[in-house]
Design a protein around this motif. Structure first.
Motif, short mmCIF file in Angstrom:
data_model
loop_
_atom_site.label_atom_id
_atom_site.label_comp_id
_atom_site.label_asym_id
_atom_site.label_seq_id
_atom_site.Cartn_x
_atom_site.Cartn_y
_atom_site.Cartn_z
N TRP A 1 2.14 9.37 -5.63
CA TRP A 1 2.64 10.67 -5.17
C TRP A 1 3.76 11.16 -6.09
CZ3 TRP A 1 5.17 11.45 0.31
CH2 TRP A 1 5.26 12.80 0.59
N ALA A 2 4.66 10.25 -6.44
CA ALA A 2 5.78 10.63 -7.31
C ALA A 2 5.30 10.98 -8.72
CB ALA A 2 6.80 9.50 -7.36
N LEU A 3 4.33 10.22 -9.24
CA LEU A 3 3.84 10.49 -10.59
C LEU A 3 3.02 11.77 -10.66
CD1 LEU A 3 2.79 6.91 -11.70
CD2 LEU A 3 4.68 8.26 -12.60
N ALA A 4 2.18 11.99 -9.66
CA ALA A 4 1.30 13.17 -9.67
C ALA A 4 2.00 14.41 -9.14
CB ALA A 4 0.05 12.89 -8.85
N GLY A 5 3.00 14.21 -8.30
CA GLY A 5 3.67 15.35 -7.68
C GLY A 5 2.93 15.88 -6.48
N ALA A 6 1.94 15.14 -5.99
CA ALA A 6 1.18 15.58 -4.82
C ALA A 6 0.47 14.40 -4.20
CB ALA A 6 0.17 16.64 -5.21
N CYS A 7 0.32 14.44 -2.89
CA CYS A 7 -0.50 13.45 -2.22
C CYS A 7 -1.91 14.04 -2.04
CB CYS A 7 0.14 13.02 -0.90
SG CYS A 7 0.40 14.31 0.30
N PRO A 8 -2.87 13.29 -1.53
CA PRO A 8 -4.27 13.72 -1.58
C PRO A 8 -4.58 15.12 -1.03
CG PRO A 8 -4.17 11.43 -1.00
CD PRO A 8 -2.75 11.92 -1.02
N GLY A 9 -4.08 15.47 0.13
CA GLY A 9 -4.39 16.80 0.69
C GLY A 9 -3.91 17.94 -0.19
N GLY B 1 0.81 -1.21 0.00
CA GLY B 1 0.00 0.00 0.00
C GLY B 1 0.84 1.26 0.00
N GLY B 2 1.89 1.27 0.81
CA GLY B 2 2.79 2.42 0.85
C GLY B 2 3.52 2.62 -0.46
N SER B 3 3.89 1.53 -1.11
CA SER B 3 4.58 1.63 -2.41
C SER B 3 3.64 2.20 -3.48
CB SER B 3 5.10 0.27 -2.85
OG SER B 3 6.04 -0.21 -1.93
N ILE B 4 2.39 1.74 -3.50
CA ILE B 4 1.42 2.26 -4.46
C ILE B 4 1.17 3.74 -4.19
CG2 ILE B 4 -0.99 2.13 -5.21
CD1 ILE B 4 -0.78 -0.92 -4.72
N PHE B 5 1.01 4.09 -2.91
CA PHE B 5 0.80 5.49 -2.54
C PHE B 5 1.99 6.34 -2.98
CE2 PHE B 5 1.22 9.07 0.37
CZ PHE B 5 -0.05 9.63 0.30
N GLY C 1 -10.13 5.96 -9.05
CA GLY C 1 -9.47 4.85 -8.37
C GLY C 1 -10.19 4.44 -7.10
N THR C 2 -10.68 5.42 -6.35
CA THR C 2 -11.43 5.13 -5.13
C THR C 2 -12.73 4.40 -5.46
OG1 THR C 2 -10.48 7.09 -4.09
CG2 THR C 2 -12.45 6.16 -3.07
N PHE C 3 -13.41 4.83 -6.52
CA PHE C 3 -14.65 4.19 -6.94
C PHE C 3 -14.39 2.75 -7.37
CE2 PHE C 3 -17.52 3.03 -10.42
CZ PHE C 3 -18.73 3.06 -9.74
N VAL C 4 -13.35 2.55 -8.17
CA VAL C 4 -13.02 1.19 -8.64
C VAL C 4 -12.69 0.29 -7.45
CG1 VAL C 4 -11.33 -0.17 -9.95
CG2 VAL C 4 -12.31 1.91 -10.94
N TYR C 5 -11.93 0.83 -6.48
CA TYR C 5 -11.62 0.04 -5.28
C TYR C 5 -12.91 -0.35 -4.56
CZ TYR C 5 -10.18 -1.21 -0.61
OH TYR C 5 -10.03 -1.86 0.58
#
Length: 137
Positions: free
Chosen positions: A93-101, A85-89, A124-128
């Motif tokens: 984060w690295a691809l988008a340049g930002a985390c959720p907040g 989970g941390g690796s996916i997050f 992604g949240t919907f698919v999950y």
């Protein structure tokens, strides 16, 4: 009126993140390349203060805004699930340049391309949510 408090706290938090450059793509890029301590210092101090805050909440029996006692349930154990989970997050984060907040903070700062990232995060949240029952938890 209660919601205005949350709006105010969110705006102050956003201003702090912008002024500290915690939402800067360049600072995040430096962090992932291990070229700067700036983001590690911000994240480390947030974790440190979070640990102290949670410990104080547990000891004091603090209540939420509705008057109910705050109850923090223990997390499930498992090294693999948190590593994955941390690796996916981190990849997101690295691809988008930002985390959720900071995604929302960046939109507020005028970086409207983050709307694409927010849409992808919501998708992604919907698919999950749709496939959650089929995943090994």
């Amino acid at each position: 009126m209660k919601l205005l408090k949350y709006l105010f706290v969110g705006m102050v938090f956003g201003i702090i993140l912008v002024k500290s450059e915690a939402v800067s793509w360049y600072r995040i890029y430096e962090m992932f390349k291990f070229q700067s301590f700036h983001m590690y210092g911000i994240i480390g101090s947030a974790v440190f203060l979070g640990v102290i805050g949670v410990a104080l909440m547990k000891r004091s029996g603090l209540k939420n805004i509705e008057g109910h006692k705050i109850n923090i349930n223990p997390k499930e154990k498992g090294f693999t699930r948190y590593l994955l989970g941390g690796s996916i997050f981190g990849l997101g984060w690295a691809l988008a340049g930002a985390c959720p907040g900071p995604m929302y903070i960046l939109v507020g700062a005028g970086v409207f391309s983050m709307l694409i990232v927010i849409a992808a995060a919501l998708l992604g949240t919907f698919v999950y949510g749709v496939i959650k029952d089929k995943l090994p938890h």
